[in-house]
Design a protein around this motif. Structure first.
Motif, PDB file in Angstrom:
ATOM      1  N   UNK A 246       0.829  -1.210   0.000  1.00 29.28           N
ATOM      2  CA  UNK A 246       0.000   0.000   0.000  1.00 29.28           C
ATOM      3  C   UNK A 246       0.861   1.257   0.000  1.00 29.28           C
ATOM      4  N   UNK A 247       0.355   2.313  -0.609  1.00 32.66           N
ATOM      5  CA  UNK A 247       1.063   3.580  -0.572  1.00 32.66           C
ATOM      6  C   UNK A 247       1.163   4.086   0.864  1.00 32.66           C
ATOM      7  N   UNK A 248       2.288   4.708   1.172  1.00 36.49           N
ATOM      8  CA  UNK A 248       2.446   5.368   2.459  1.00 36.49           C
ATOM      9  C   UNK A 248       1.813   6.764   2.389  1.00 36.49           C
ATOM     10  N   UNK A 249       1.714   7.393   3.536  1.00 36.22           N
ATOM     11  CA  UNK A 249       1.184   8.765   3.570  1.00 36.22           C
ATOM     12  C   UNK A 249       2.041   9.690   2.702  1.00 36.22           C
ATOM     13  N   UNK A 250       3.360   9.517   2.757  1.00 31.54           N
ATOM     14  CA  UNK A 250       4.255  10.347   1.954  1.00 31.54           C
ATOM     15  C   UNK A 250       4.087  10.056   0.458  1.00 31.54           C
ATOM     16  N   UNK A 251       3.918   8.769   0.109  1.00 33.32           N
ATOM     17  CA  UNK A 251       3.667   8.426  -1.296  1.00 33.32           C
ATOM     18  C   UNK A 251       2.443   9.167  -1.813  1.00 33.32           C
ATOM     19  N   UNK A 252       1.365   9.139  -1.025  1.00 27.88           N
ATOM     20  CA  UNK A 252       0.140   9.841  -1.426  1.00 27.88           C
ATOM     21  C   UNK A 252       0.393  11.344  -1.544  1.00 27.88           C
ATOM     22  N   UNK A 253       1.142  11.895  -0.601  1.00 26.52           N
ATOM     23  CA  UNK A 253       1.418  13.332  -0.630  1.00 26.52           C
ATOM     24  C   UNK A 253       2.088  13.734  -1.944  1.00 26.52           C
ATOM     25  N   UNK A 254       3.097  12.960  -2.336  1.00 23.90           N
ATOM     26  CA  UNK A 254       3.814  13.275  -3.574  1.00 23.90           C
ATOM     27  C   UNK A 254       2.918  13.065  -4.791  1.00 23.90           C
ATOM     28  N   UNK A 255       2.245  11.911  -4.835  1.00 23.51           N
ATOM     29  CA  UNK A 255       1.417  11.582  -6.000  1.00 23.51           C
ATOM     30  C   UNK A 255       0.255  12.550  -6.171  1.00 23.51           C
ATOM     31  N   UNK A 256      -0.371  12.943  -5.074  1.00 24.84           N
ATOM     32  CA  UNK A 256      -1.521  13.843  -5.160  1.00 24.84           C
ATOM     33  C   UNK A 256      -1.105  15.269  -5.486  1.00 24.84           C
TER      34      UNK A 256
END
Length: 315
Positions: A246-256
């Protein structure tokens, strides 16, 4: 819907892992017609439109003879509902010329994904310069002295060519500086070639994560490509092991943050490379890992891509 995939020769596809194959399979499952050509098959003549030698294909569902050719014609690219550019790197002169031919096809009326101008404007290693807040310390230079100063500051660094792929030509130099001069000479050819240098991110032991963004929205799972043995490279082509997670919170931050910006420029599909909390590359030519994520995590990435393609064509 008629979809043309511009890709490498069909005969070299490794269908058990190939992302373009998974796109074709999902498109056919929905009743869309699938065709393919190679960049070398595209041409233009003054007074006319961009055309290509096109193979109409039908997927068989078998592992070996995975497709059968249903037609072979010279077709105008504008006659297809969508053209999906999936030629693998390197981004060399011929790839560059192909984007110009595809851009002319757009002027004829074709719809191309990813957009040819956006492919040219977002070189996969240099595109991160627009988003420095998400990157580890990075240097782009030809200058040997600058590289040595960067090493003196950060002590543990990664050096890589700007036109590499699959982990090719990546070097790590630790605090002892062993072979730094020789590595710089190898990569920058005596100052003739620009290279990238980044502070080493030790979280690479947990994987170089491929975060897919489709239509501006992140796929909820990444594929962490984990280095094996004494390797520092997690690339699957370099022997890395792919593990969906699963994406991490940081992964989501960058992707979004990046997804909507890049989608607005005509990049329907991108692949962000993230190590630990840091963005290291933005892949736009032919991002992969659809099948690995689908098989391991159960999330249907090909379906999300075809959904996004259909939505883009409806606009």
């Amino acid at each position: 819907m008629n979809i043309l995939f511009v890709a490498d020769p069909l005969e070299v596809f490794k269908t058990y892992k190939d992302t373009t194959f998974s796109m074709m399979r999902e498109a056919q499952r929905r009743g869309h017609r699938v065709a393919a050509c190679e960049p070398s098959h595209i041409s233009w003549r003054s007074g006319g439109v961009v055309t290509a030698k096109v193979r109409g294909i039908e997927l068989t569902g078998r592992a070996d003879d995975w497709f059968r050719e249903t037609s072979a014609d010279i077709r105008a690219l504008k006659d297809f509902d969508a053209i999906v550019m999936r030629k693998d790197p390197p981004f060399d002169s011929e790839y560059f010329y192909a984007t110009h031919l595809l851009e002319q096809a757009e002027r004829d009326g074709a719809r191309v994904f990813n957009k040819p101008a956006a492919l040219r404007d977002h070189p996969e290693k240099l595109a991160i310069m627009e988003f420095p807040q998400y990157c580890s310390p990075t240097l782009v230079t030809r200058d040997e002295a600058e590289v040595k100063r960067f090493h003196a500051e950060h002590r543990d660094i990664i050096l890589k060519p700007l036109d590499g792929m699959g982990g090719m030509g990546i070097f790590r130099v630790g605090p002892d500086g062993m072979n730094l001069g020789s590595i710089i000479e190898t990569l920058n050819h005596g100052g003739a070639t620009t290279i990238m240098v980044q502070r080493f991110v030790p979280e690479i032991v947990s994987g170089d994560k491929r975060v897919l963004v489709i239509g501006g929205k992140p796929v909820p799972f990444s594929l962490a490509r984990i280095p094996q043995g004494s390797e520092i490279r997690g690339n699957l082509a370099a022997g890395g092991k792919g593990v969906a997670q699963p994406l991490t919170r940081r992964d989501y931050e960058i992707a979004e943050a990046l997804g909507p910006v890049l989608a607005s420029r005509g990049l329907l599909l991108i692949g962000l490379d993230v190590i630990g909390d840091y963005l290291t590359e933005i892949n736009v030519t032919s991002p992969t890992c659809f099948q690995e994520i689908h098989e391991q995590a159960g999330f249907d990435v090909p379906a999300m891509f075809i959904d996004a393609l259909e939505a883009a064509l409806a606009k």
